[in-house]
Write an enzyme that holds these catalytic residues in place. Structure first.
Site, mmCIF file in Angstrom:
data_model
loop_
_atom_site.group_PDB
_atom_site.id
_atom_site.type_symbol
_atom_site.label_atom_id
_atom_site.label_comp_id
_atom_site.label_asym_id
_atom_site.label_seq_id
_atom_site.Cartn_x
_atom_site.Cartn_y
_atom_site.Cartn_z
ATOM 1 N N SER A 22 6.168 1.346 7.945
ATOM 2 C CA SER A 22 4.927 1.252 7.179
ATOM 3 C C SER A 22 4.048 0.127 7.716
ATOM 4 C CB SER A 22 5.245 0.963 5.710
ATOM 5 O OG SER A 22 5.297 2.135 4.956
ATOM 6 N N TYR A 182 -7.963 -1.072 -2.466
ATOM 7 C CA TYR A 182 -8.915 -1.498 -1.459
ATOM 8 C C TYR A 182 -10.140 -0.571 -1.515
ATOM 9 C CZ TYR A 182 -5.042 -4.475 -0.158
ATOM 10 O OH TYR A 182 -4.036 -5.407 -0.207
ATOM 11 N N LEU A 301 10.532 1.543 -1.644
ATOM 12 C CA LEU A 301 11.911 1.089 -1.892
ATOM 13 C C LEU A 301 12.944 2.098 -1.415
ATOM 14 C CD1 LEU A 301 11.553 -0.634 -5.388
ATOM 15 C CD2 LEU A 301 11.390 -1.649 -3.110
#
Length: 354
Positions: A22, A182, A301
């Site tokens: 990521s 964002y 996760l």
């Protein structure tokens, strides 16, 4: 049935497996210039066997940085340092991806390990932030200046130029950051977008900026290379952006040439009750994949090889992206291959240890 170590082909690009890194901000640069840290950081994870390495949120203009220490791609001078990053990733068998981004109203804050508080106006690193509406992220944050249509068009052009520079720097996988509160996601959410013009109100209007950016970027990004978008699939509140809206957005973006949706969540509301269970966002990737008929990446996760493999085998997503686990274990993919009994892309230099 696909599995975690089966190659994934999208357009002309083939990942050696379904494991990706990521985009994770490192806050380690000055004036937006990539440096040795980024080369070592991302290069180590390519050596570690991941199929895809996505460089962290890379600002398309100086105002779009989260912190004064973010990497950027707003000038041609940023291209050559980034070529060092793509070179080391490719030389070690992975595909080099980049996430181009604008932080919007969440910009101009300090580094996390220094408290992460908003930069104060008397600081030489301060700048005025912009957003969908003059609504701050929280009481501590700046009140953003509402972008007028001309400003929206200017930032769209910044994304286009960022995409062109990314290509010149050698990246072969482009992700547009439309998540985590964002700029682009803040337009989508009814919580941060109180506009009454063509960019506010209805779902069509709130997603207009995102769709325009994607369309403009697809116009310069080669058709043979994957174009992806990271979204926040839900805001985790009843009256906020929802999974159903994410599916509808994915359909729009697929029609504009997006090849894969990277499905994260949250980030726009500081007090939202976000779960912390392993794989807590996988259901978003599955819903978007099935509802919009588009490949997806699952994040959140995911730490165990068996879980990652089951996500792919269960056709809940086409790709698994690991974040913090890759910080802890750059060679996660090699360990996962061994655990799952799959061939591991071990570098020749390391064979004696396997």
């Amino acid at each position: 049935m696909p599995h975690l170590f089966e190659p994934l082909k999208i357009k002309d690009i083939t990942l050696r497996n379904r494991i990706g890194v990521s985009p994770m901000c490192q806050y380690s640069y000055r004036d937006g210039f990539s440096d040795d840290w980024q080369v070592v950081h991302l290069g180590a994870r390519a050596v570690g066997g991941a199929g895809l390495i996505i460089a962290e949120a890379t600002a398309v203009e100086p105002r779009g940085r989260i912190t004064p220490f973010d990497v950027g791609i707003w000038s041609d001078e940023h291209i050559e340092p980034l070529r060092r990053v793509t070179r080391v990733i490719k030389e070690n068998g992975a595909v080099a991806g980049i996430q181009i981004a604008h932080a919007g109203r969440k910009a101009c804050v300090g580094r996390p390990w220094e408290g992460g508080k908003p930069v104060q106006p008397n600081d030489p690193d301060w700048w005025q932030v912009v957003g969908a509406s003059p609504t701050p992220f929280s009481a501590e944050y700046q009140v953003p200046v509402e972008l007028m249509p001309e400003g929206i068009r200017e930032i769209t052009e910044c994304f286009v130029r960022g995409a062109e520079r990314s290509l010149e720097a050698g990246f072969e996988w482009l992700e547009i950051h439309g998540a985590h509160g964002y700029l682009l996601q803040s337009f989508c959410s009814p919580h941060s977008n109180q506009r009454s013009d063509l960019y506010g109100g209805s779902f069509e209007n709130r997603t207009r900026f995102m769709v325009e950016v994607v369309k403009a970027v697809r116009g310069v990004w080669p058709e043979r290379l994957p174009l992806t978008v990271r979204i926040s699939g839900t805001e985790w509140v009843e009256d906020g952006w929802s999974v159903e809206e994410s599916v509808a957005l994915a359909r729009l973006l697929k029609a504009e040439g997006v090849d894969l949706m990277d499905c994260s969540s949250g980030g726009n509301l500081p007090s939202a009750p976000v779960p912390t269970d392993p794989g807590y966002q996988v259901f978003i990737a599955e819903a978007v994949r099935k509802g919009a008929g588009i490949p997806t990446a699952a994040v959140g996760l995911i730490t165990q090889a068996q879980m990652a493999d089951e996500i792919i085998r269960g056709e809940k997503a086409d790709l698994v992206l690991l974040g913090r686990e890759m910080l802890r274990s750059p060679y996660w993919a090699l360990h996962a291959a061994k655990e799952l009994g799959q061939p591991a892309p071990v570098p020749l230099q390391y064979l004696r240890a396997h």
